[in-house]
Design a protein around this motif. Structure first.
Motif, PDB file in Angstrom:
ATOM      1  N   SER A  79       0.839  -1.208   0.000  1.00 26.13           N
ATOM      2  CA  SER A  79       0.000   0.000   0.000  1.00 26.13           C
ATOM      3  C   SER A  79       0.870   1.253   0.000  1.00 26.13           C
ATOM      4  N   ASP A  80       1.937   1.237   0.804  1.00 24.64           N
ATOM      5  CA  ASP A  80       2.846   2.383   0.848  1.00 24.64           C
ATOM      6  C   ASP A  80       3.606   2.541  -0.468  1.00 24.64           C
ATOM      7  N   ILE A  81       3.996   1.442  -1.078  1.00 28.78           N
ATOM      8  CA  ILE A  81       4.712   1.486  -2.359  1.00 28.78           C
ATOM      9  C   ILE A  81       3.830   2.106  -3.435  1.00 28.78           C
ATOM     10  N   GLU A  82       2.547   1.740  -3.433  1.00 32.01           N
ATOM     11  CA  GLU A  82       1.624   2.266  -4.436  1.00 32.01           C
ATOM     12  C   GLU A  82       1.448   3.775  -4.334  1.00 32.01           C
ATOM     13  N   LYS A  83       1.672   4.339  -3.154  1.00 28.45           N
ATOM     14  CA  LYS A  83       1.526   5.785  -2.952  1.00 28.45           C
ATOM     15  C   LYS A  83       2.729   6.569  -3.470  1.00 28.45           C
ATOM     16  N   LEU A  84       3.847   5.894  -3.692  1.00 32.08           N
ATOM     17  CA  LEU A  84       5.075   6.563  -4.126  1.00 32.08           C
ATOM     18  C   LEU A  84       5.100   6.753  -5.641  1.00 32.08           C
ATOM     19  N   ASP A  85       5.753   7.820  -6.085  1.00 33.01           N
ATOM     20  CA  ASP A  85       5.971   8.038  -7.519  1.00 33.01           C
ATOM     21  C   ASP A  85       7.325   7.409  -7.858  1.00 33.01           C
ATOM     22  N   LEU A  86       7.309   6.141  -8.206  1.00 34.07           N
ATOM     23  CA  LEU A  86       8.544   5.373  -8.378  1.00 34.07           C
ATOM     24  C   LEU A  86       9.358   5.790  -9.595  1.00 34.07           C
ATOM     25  N   LEU A  87       8.743   6.449 -10.548  1.00 33.23           N
ATOM     26  CA  LEU A  87       9.478   6.865 -11.745  1.00 33.23           C
ATOM     27  C   LEU A  87      10.356   8.089 -11.487  1.00 33.23           C
ATOM     28  N   THR A  88      10.029   8.891 -10.475  1.00 32.21           N
ATOM     29  CA  THR A  88      10.819  10.094 -10.190  1.00 32.21           C
ATOM     30  C   THR A  88      11.576  10.006  -8.858  1.00 32.21           C
ATOM     31  N   LEU A  89      11.310   8.988  -8.075  1.00 28.14           N
ATOM     32  CA  LEU A  89      11.939   8.828  -6.768  1.00 28.14           C
ATOM     33  C   LEU A  89      13.415   8.452  -6.920  1.00 28.14           C
ATOM     34  N   THR A  90      14.289   9.161  -6.213  1.00 28.61           N
ATOM     35  CA  THR A  90      15.711   8.817  -6.254  1.00 28.61           C
ATOM     36  C   THR A  90      15.976   7.642  -5.305  1.00 28.61           C
ATOM     37  N   CYS A  91      17.088   6.971  -5.501  1.00 30.52           N
ATOM     38  CA  CYS A  91      17.436   5.837  -4.636  1.00 30.52           C
ATOM     39  C   CYS A  91      17.646   6.288  -3.195  1.00 30.52           C
ATOM     40  N   ARG A  92      18.247   7.449  -3.013  1.00 30.65           N
ATOM     41  CA  ARG A  92      18.476   7.963  -1.657  1.00 30.65           C
ATOM     42  C   ARG A  92      17.156   8.244  -0.943  1.00 30.65           C
ATOM     43  N   ASP A  93      16.176   8.784  -1.657  1.00 32.91           N
ATOM     44  CA  ASP A  93      14.858   9.016  -1.064  1.00 32.91           C
ATOM     45  C   ASP A  93      14.136   7.694  -0.824  1.00 32.91           C
ATOM     46  N   ALA A  94      14.314   6.745  -1.723  1.00 36.32           N
ATOM     47  CA  ALA A  94      13.675   5.435  -1.572  1.00 36.32           C
ATOM     48  C   ALA A  94      14.163   4.732  -0.314  1.00 36.32           C
ATOM     49  N   VAL A  95      15.437   4.885   0.022  1.00 37.56           N
ATOM     50  CA  VAL A  95      15.986   4.271   1.234  1.00 37.56           C
ATOM     51  C   VAL A  95      15.222   4.774   2.452  1.00 37.56           C
ATOM     52  N   ARG A  96      14.916   6.067   2.484  1.00 35.11           N
ATOM     53  CA  ARG A  96      14.145   6.635   3.606  1.00 35.11           C
ATOM     54  C   ARG A  96      12.744   6.032   3.674  1.00 35.11           C
ATOM     55  N   HIS A  97      12.078   5.979   2.535  1.00 35.42           N
ATOM     56  CA  HIS A  97      10.711   5.456   2.516  1.00 35.42           C
ATOM     57  C   HIS A  97      10.667   3.972   2.875  1.00 35.42           C
ATOM     58  N   ILE A  98      11.652   3.219   2.434  1.00 35.25           N
ATOM     59  CA  ILE A  98      11.714   1.792   2.770  1.00 35.25           C
ATOM     60  C   ILE A  98      11.931   1.615   4.273  1.00 35.25           C
ATOM     61  N   ALA A  99      12.797   2.424   4.850  1.00 38.20           N
ATOM     62  CA  ALA A  99      13.020   2.359   6.297  1.00 38.20           C
ATOM     63  C   ALA A  99      11.715   2.639   7.042  1.00 38.20           C
ATOM     64  N   LYS A 100      10.963   3.613   6.570  1.00 35.03           N
ATOM     65  CA  LYS A 100       9.676   3.936   7.209  1.00 35.03           C
ATOM     66  C   LYS A 100       8.707   2.764   7.087  1.00 35.03           C
ATOM     67  N   MET A 101       8.657   2.119   5.924  1.00 38.37           N
ATOM     68  CA  MET A 101       7.765   0.974   5.729  1.00 38.37           C
ATOM     69  C   MET A 101       8.125  -0.161   6.682  1.00 38.37           C
ATOM     70  N   ILE A 102       9.409  -0.430   6.831  1.00 37.01           N
ATOM     71  CA  ILE A 102       9.851  -1.523   7.702  1.00 37.01           C
ATOM     72  C   ILE A 102       9.541  -1.205   9.157  1.00 37.01           C
ATOM     73  N   LEU A 103       9.797   0.031   9.572  1.00 33.41           N
ATOM     74  CA  LEU A 103       9.505   0.411  10.949  1.00 33.41           C
ATOM     75  C   LEU A 103       8.003   0.437  11.224  1.00 33.41           C
ATOM     76  N   THR A 104       7.207   0.714  10.208  1.00 34.13           N
ATOM     77  CA  THR A 104       5.749   0.740  10.377  1.00 34.13           C
ATOM     78  C   THR A 104       5.214  -0.644  10.723  1.00 34.13           C
ATOM     79  N   VAL A 105       5.716  -1.682  10.081  1.00 33.52           N
ATOM     80  CA  VAL A 105       5.201  -3.034  10.321  1.00 33.52           C
ATOM     81  C   VAL A 105       5.882  -3.724  11.513  1.00 33.52           C
ATOM     82  N   TYR A 106       6.927  -3.121  12.049  1.00 35.25           N
ATOM     83  CA  TYR A 106       7.642  -3.710  13.179  1.00 35.25           C
ATOM     84  C   TYR A 106       6.850  -3.482  14.466  1.00 35.25           C
ATOM     85  N   ASP A 107       6.634  -4.529  15.230  1.00 39.76           N
ATOM     86  CA  ASP A 107       5.921  -4.457  16.494  1.00 39.76           C
ATOM     87  C   ASP A 107       6.882  -4.891  17.596  1.00 39.76           C
ATOM     88  N   GLU A 108       7.287  -3.949  18.441  1.00 38.75           N
ATOM     89  CA  GLU A 108       8.278  -4.241  19.487  1.00 38.75           C
ATOM     90  C   GLU A 108       7.826  -5.337  20.437  1.00 38.75           C
TER      91      GLU A 108
END
Length: 163
Positions: A79-108
Motif C-alpha cells: 500500500s505504501d509502495i503504491e503511494k510513491l511516484d517510483l518513476l521520479t523517486l531517487t534511490c536515496r529518497d527510496a531508502v528513507r521510505h523503505i526504512a519507514k515501511m519496515i519500521l511501520t510493520v515492526y511491532d516491538e
C-alpha cells in the motif's frame, strides 16, 4: 553458463524466468518438496539499458514490478509502495521510505530486535548490487522514526479534538 553460450551477461528477465521454472519444477513432482520462500531478483539489463525487478513466488509464478514487498507486513508495504511516484523517486529518497515501511510493520512487543540492512542497484553504484552505506541507512532510520513519531503525535491530537 549463459556467458559462455551467448557471450554476454544473463539479463535479469532470463535469470528470473529460469529461476521461476526451477522453483515450479519442485511443485509438480511428488518426490520433491516445494520451496517455502519467495525470492526477489533485481538486475540491470545492459542491452536494454534498464533496471528490472522480479518477484518469484513459491509456486514458480514470476512477475516484474517497479516495487514489491514479500513476507510479513507485505500488504501494508505494498500500500505504501503504491503511494510513491517510483518513476521520479531517487534511490536515496527510496531508502528513507523503505526504512519507514519496515519500521511501520515492526511491532516491538511481538517481533525480535533487528538490524536494518539495505542494498541497492542504481546509477550511484554503476548498476552493481551493493550494500547501502551504514551512515545512510542510519540517517534513513532516524528520518523514518521521526516521521512515525510525528504521525503518532498528529493522531493523538486528532483523538483529543474528537473527544
Amino acid at each position: 553458463s549463459y556467458h559462455e553460450a551467448y557471450g554476454s551477461r544473463i539479463p535479469p528477465s532470463v535469470l528470473a524466468a529460469r529461476l521461476a521454472d526451477y522453483v515450479h519444477y519442485f511443485t509438480i513432482h511428488g518426490a520433491l518438496r516445494p520451496f517455502g520462500a519467495a525470492a526477489v531478483v533485481a538486475g540491470y539489463d545492459e542491452c536494454a539499458q534498464t533496471h528490472e525487478l522480479y518477484a518469484i513466488e513459491p509456486s514458480g509464478h514470476c512477475l516484474r514490478y517497479f516495487g514489491c514487498a514479500l513476507g510479513k507486513g507485505r500488504q501494508s508495504a505494498k500500500s505504501d509502495i503504491e503511494k510513491l511516484d517510483l518513476l521520479t523517486l531517487t534511490c536515496r529518497d527510496a531508502v528513507r521510505h523503505i526504512a519507514k515501511m519496515i519500521l511501520t510493520v515492526y511491532d516491538e512487543s511481538k517481533d525480535k530486535p533487528f538490524e536494518l540492512e539495505m542494498a541497492w542497484l542504481c546509477r550511484d553504484t554503476d548498476w552493481n548490487f551493493q550494500l547501502v552505506p551504514k551512515d545512510l541507512v542510519a540517517e534513513a532510520r532516524a528520518w523514518a522514526q521521526a516521521k512515525l513519531d510525528e504521525d503518532d503525535d498528529d493522531d493523538d491530537d486528532d483523538a483529543e479534538m474528537a473527544s
